[in-house]
Design a protein around this motif. Structure first.
Motif, short mmCIF file in Angstrom:
data_model
loop_
_atom_site.label_atom_id
_atom_site.label_comp_id
_atom_site.label_asym_id
_atom_site.label_seq_id
_atom_site.Cartn_x
_atom_site.Cartn_y
_atom_site.Cartn_z
N PRO A 63 5.57 27.58 -7.54
CA PRO A 63 5.74 27.02 -6.41
C PRO A 63 4.67 27.20 -5.17
CG PRO A 63 6.92 28.99 -6.29
CD PRO A 63 6.14 29.00 -7.86
N ILE A 64 4.63 25.96 -4.59
CA ILE A 64 3.66 25.94 -3.33
C ILE A 64 4.07 25.43 -2.27
CG2 ILE A 64 1.45 25.94 -4.76
CD1 ILE A 64 1.52 22.94 -4.34
N PRO A 65 3.53 25.76 -1.00
CA PRO A 65 4.13 25.06 0.30
C PRO A 65 3.36 23.65 0.53
CG PRO A 65 2.92 26.81 0.83
CD PRO A 65 2.80 26.95 -0.74
N GLY A 80 -3.11 19.95 1.67
CA GLY A 80 -4.24 19.64 2.66
C GLY A 80 -3.82 18.13 3.08
N TRP A 81 -2.64 17.51 3.09
CA TRP A 81 -2.20 16.18 3.31
C TRP A 81 -2.38 16.14 4.83
CZ3 TRP A 81 2.98 16.48 0.36
CH2 TRP A 81 2.83 15.79 -0.87
N GLU A 82 -2.95 14.87 5.22
CA GLU A 82 -3.03 14.56 6.58
C GLU A 82 -1.85 13.77 7.16
OE1 GLU A 82 -5.82 14.61 8.68
OE2 GLU A 82 -6.83 16.04 7.32
N LEU A 127 3.96 23.21 -7.76
CA LEU A 127 4.74 22.08 -7.11
C LEU A 127 5.43 22.50 -5.91
CD1 LEU A 127 6.50 20.33 -10.25
CD2 LEU A 127 4.22 19.72 -9.18
N ILE A 128 5.75 21.62 -4.89
CA ILE A 128 6.04 21.71 -3.68
C ILE A 128 7.47 22.30 -3.58
CG2 ILE A 128 6.44 20.82 -1.41
CD1 ILE A 128 4.49 18.75 -1.92
N ASP A 129 7.54 23.39 -2.93
CA ASP A 129 9.00 23.96 -2.84
C ASP A 129 9.49 24.10 -1.56
OD1 ASP A 129 7.82 26.18 -1.86
OD2 ASP A 129 8.90 27.61 -2.93
N PRO A 136 1.75 13.45 8.17
CA PRO A 136 2.77 14.30 8.73
C PRO A 136 4.18 14.03 7.79
CG PRO A 136 2.41 13.16 10.74
CD PRO A 136 1.62 12.65 9.59
N ARG A 137 4.69 14.92 7.08
CA ARG A 137 5.92 14.53 6.11
C ARG A 137 7.11 15.33 6.64
NH1 ARG A 137 1.49 13.31 3.10
NH2 ARG A 137 1.46 12.05 1.19
N PRO A 138 8.38 14.58 6.56
CA PRO A 138 9.54 15.62 6.97
C PRO A 138 9.64 16.46 5.83
CG PRO A 138 10.16 13.10 6.37
CD PRO A 138 8.59 13.19 6.23
N ARG A 162 16.01 1.01 -0.44
CA ARG A 162 14.85 2.09 -0.16
C ARG A 162 15.12 3.22 -1.19
NH1 ARG A 162 17.33 2.82 5.50
NH2 ARG A 162 16.13 1.40 6.80
N PHE A 163 13.77 3.58 -1.51
CA PHE A 163 13.77 4.79 -2.79
C PHE A 163 13.11 5.84 -2.19
CE2 PHE A 163 12.80 0.60 -5.02
CZ PHE A 163 14.04 0.47 -5.62
N CYS A 164 13.55 6.96 -2.84
CA CYS A 164 12.95 8.29 -2.43
C CYS A 164 11.74 8.49 -3.44
CB CYS A 164 13.71 9.40 -2.43
SG CYS A 164 13.17 10.91 -1.56
N VAL A 165 11.16 9.67 -3.72
CA VAL A 165 10.11 9.86 -4.77
C VAL A 165 10.66 9.14 -6.05
CG1 VAL A 165 8.60 11.34 -5.87
CG2 VAL A 165 9.33 11.74 -3.42
N VAL A 166 9.91 8.09 -6.74
CA VAL A 166 10.18 7.52 -7.85
C VAL A 166 9.72 8.13 -9.05
CG1 VAL A 166 10.17 5.29 -9.15
CG2 VAL A 166 10.47 5.14 -6.65
N ALA A 200 0.92 -1.19 -0.05
CA ALA A 200 -0.17 -0.05 -0.14
C ALA A 200 0.96 1.23 0.27
CB ALA A 200 -0.86 -0.04 1.32
N THR A 201 1.15 1.92 -1.21
CA THR A 201 1.94 3.10 -1.31
C THR A 201 1.56 4.18 -1.08
OG1 THR A 201 1.89 2.92 -3.66
CG2 THR A 201 3.67 1.79 -2.74
N SER A 202 0.13 4.58 -0.94
CA SER A 202 -0.37 5.85 -0.71
C SER A 202 -0.10 6.27 0.60
CB SER A 202 -1.84 5.84 -1.25
OG SER A 202 -2.43 7.09 -0.68
N SER A 228 11.78 -0.33 -0.15
CA SER A 228 11.14 0.47 0.78
C SER A 228 11.11 1.82 0.61
CB SER A 228 12.00 -0.07 2.05
OG SER A 228 11.31 0.50 3.14
N THR A 229 11.26 2.51 1.55
CA THR A 229 10.98 3.96 1.26
C THR A 229 11.84 5.07 2.27
OG1 THR A 229 9.28 5.75 1.27
CG2 THR A 229 8.77 3.89 2.69
N ALA A 230 11.89 6.26 1.84
CA ALA A 230 12.53 7.12 2.47
C ALA A 230 11.80 7.65 3.91
CB ALA A 230 13.01 8.46 1.92
N TYR A 231 10.50 7.28 3.68
CA TYR A 231 9.37 7.70 4.87
C TYR A 231 9.62 6.71 6.15
CZ TYR A 231 6.76 11.34 2.27
OH TYR A 231 6.29 12.28 1.53
N VAL A 232 10.61 5.83 6.17
CA VAL A 232 11.04 5.28 7.34
C VAL A 232 11.90 6.31 8.22
CG1 VAL A 232 11.25 2.92 6.57
CG2 VAL A 232 13.26 4.36 6.25
#
Ligand SMILES: C[C@H]1O[C@H](OP(=O)(O)OP(=O)(O)OC[C@H]2O[C@@H](n3cnc4c(=O)[nH]c(N)nc43)[C@H](O)[C@@H]2O)[C@@H](O)[C@@H](O)C1=O
Length: 283
Positions: free
Chosen positions: A247-249, A254-256, A187-189, A258-260, A156-160, A71-73, A110-114
């Motif tokens: 650019p957008i923050p 509106g993500w629920e 896009l996020i800056d 938390p992301r680094p 581990r991958f980051c955003v593919v 489940a990658t979302s 796996s993922t950078a989100y670990v």
């Protein structure tokens, strides 16, 4: 000749793995919801079903299982933690146990989100500290692979992203499609990433399988950038208008979950082992 079982063959990574030049050995793919058109045999599999996993792995009897079904979302995992746990944690346990029974090695994307926001860049030896449920469930999956016998490989991958093609559902294809249509992309800056180029993800997995490397490896571009910078780079590469990228923050998404702010992996280890990942910046 290596015999491979690729779980999650309908996903971004799995689909490419089935088509990869290096996978001309015996390859069987599994899918969950979307059947796959491929030159290789594909079979339905829900990794949450322990007995089904045992049956498929026993029948295919592979040398290596590339367990890319997940489940990658990040958002879906935050909303449905039980789905994240059952698919990414328990599903991986089922695969690890079934692989052990036939003596197969497990290779686990796996993922950078670990990792969390405690350092600007994380290397393989750093202690994971996930900030969201997706990262937690993938780390639980990693723990099963760490204790696998024969020894497993965590990659581990980051955003593919694909940067030179536009035929997939990944971030790079989406950006390119928008720009080609003359549409603006916001896009996020304010989140740094070290993107993983899709072809690197597939080729590095092939390299690690071929060389029978075990342990943890990061596979990313050596360059840190934001998605905004990545979008402008994609525009430059394909002769499209970079001014369409705005650019957008992160807060605007509106993500629920938390992301680094720093979702960056160092992949010097892979380079030391002889594999060079692609650079994204052209200038
Ligand atoms: C490492 C990690 O990386 C990824 O996780 P993610 O950070 O959630 O990023 P995503 O690319 O999946 O974005 C989630 C949604 O959000 C939109 N999206 C994103 N960035 C902008 C953006 O900058 N602008 C806009 N407009 N939409 C965006 C994007 O189109 C999609 O609908 C996963 O591969 C995951 O499996 C994984 O392991």
């Amino acid at each position: 000749m290596t015999s491979l079982l690729v779980t999650g063959a309908s996903g971004l990574l799995g689909r490419y793995l089935l088509d990869a030049e290096w996978s001309d050995d015996r390859v069987v793919g599994t899918y969950h919801t979307t059947p796959v058109e491929a030159d290789h045999e594909t079979v339905h599999l829900d990794v949450r079903d322990r007995e089904q996993v045992e049956r498929v792995v026993e029948r295919v009897d592979p040398d290596v299982v590339v367990h890319s079904a997940a489940a990658t979302s990040v958002e879906a995992c935050e909303e449905k933690p039980e789905l994240a746990h059952e698919t990414n944690a328990l599903g991986t346990k089922h695969v690890v146990d079934a692989a052990a029974a036939v003596g197969a090695r497990v290779v686990y994307p796996s993922t950078a989100y670990v990792f969390g926001d405690d350092a600007p860049v994380h290397i393989e030896d750093d202690e994971p500290a996930p900030m969201n449920r997706y990262g937690r469930s993938k780390l639980d999956g990693e723990r099963y692979v760490e204790s696998a016998s024969p020894a497993g490989t965590i990659v581990r991958f980051c955003v593919v992203v694909s940067i030179d093609r536009a035929d997939r559902s990944d971030f790079g294809s989406w950006v390119r499609g928008q720009l080609e249509a003359g549409e603006r992309v916001r896009l996020i800056d304010d989140q740094q990433i070290t993107p993983t180029v899709l072809t690197d993800a597939v080729d590095a997995l092939g390299y690690l399988i071929e060389h029978e490397e075990t342990g943890v490896f990061h596979v990313t571009s050596p360059e840190r950038m934001t998605r905004y910078e990545l979008g402008r780079e994609i525009a430059h590469r394909h002769g499209l208008d970079p001014e369409l990228v705005e650019p957008i923050p992160m807060t605007e998404m509106g993500w629920e979950a938390p992301r680094p702010r720093h979702l960056c992996l160092g992949s010097e280890k892979l380079r030391r082992y002889g594999y060079e990942t692609a650079r994204i910046r052209t200038e």
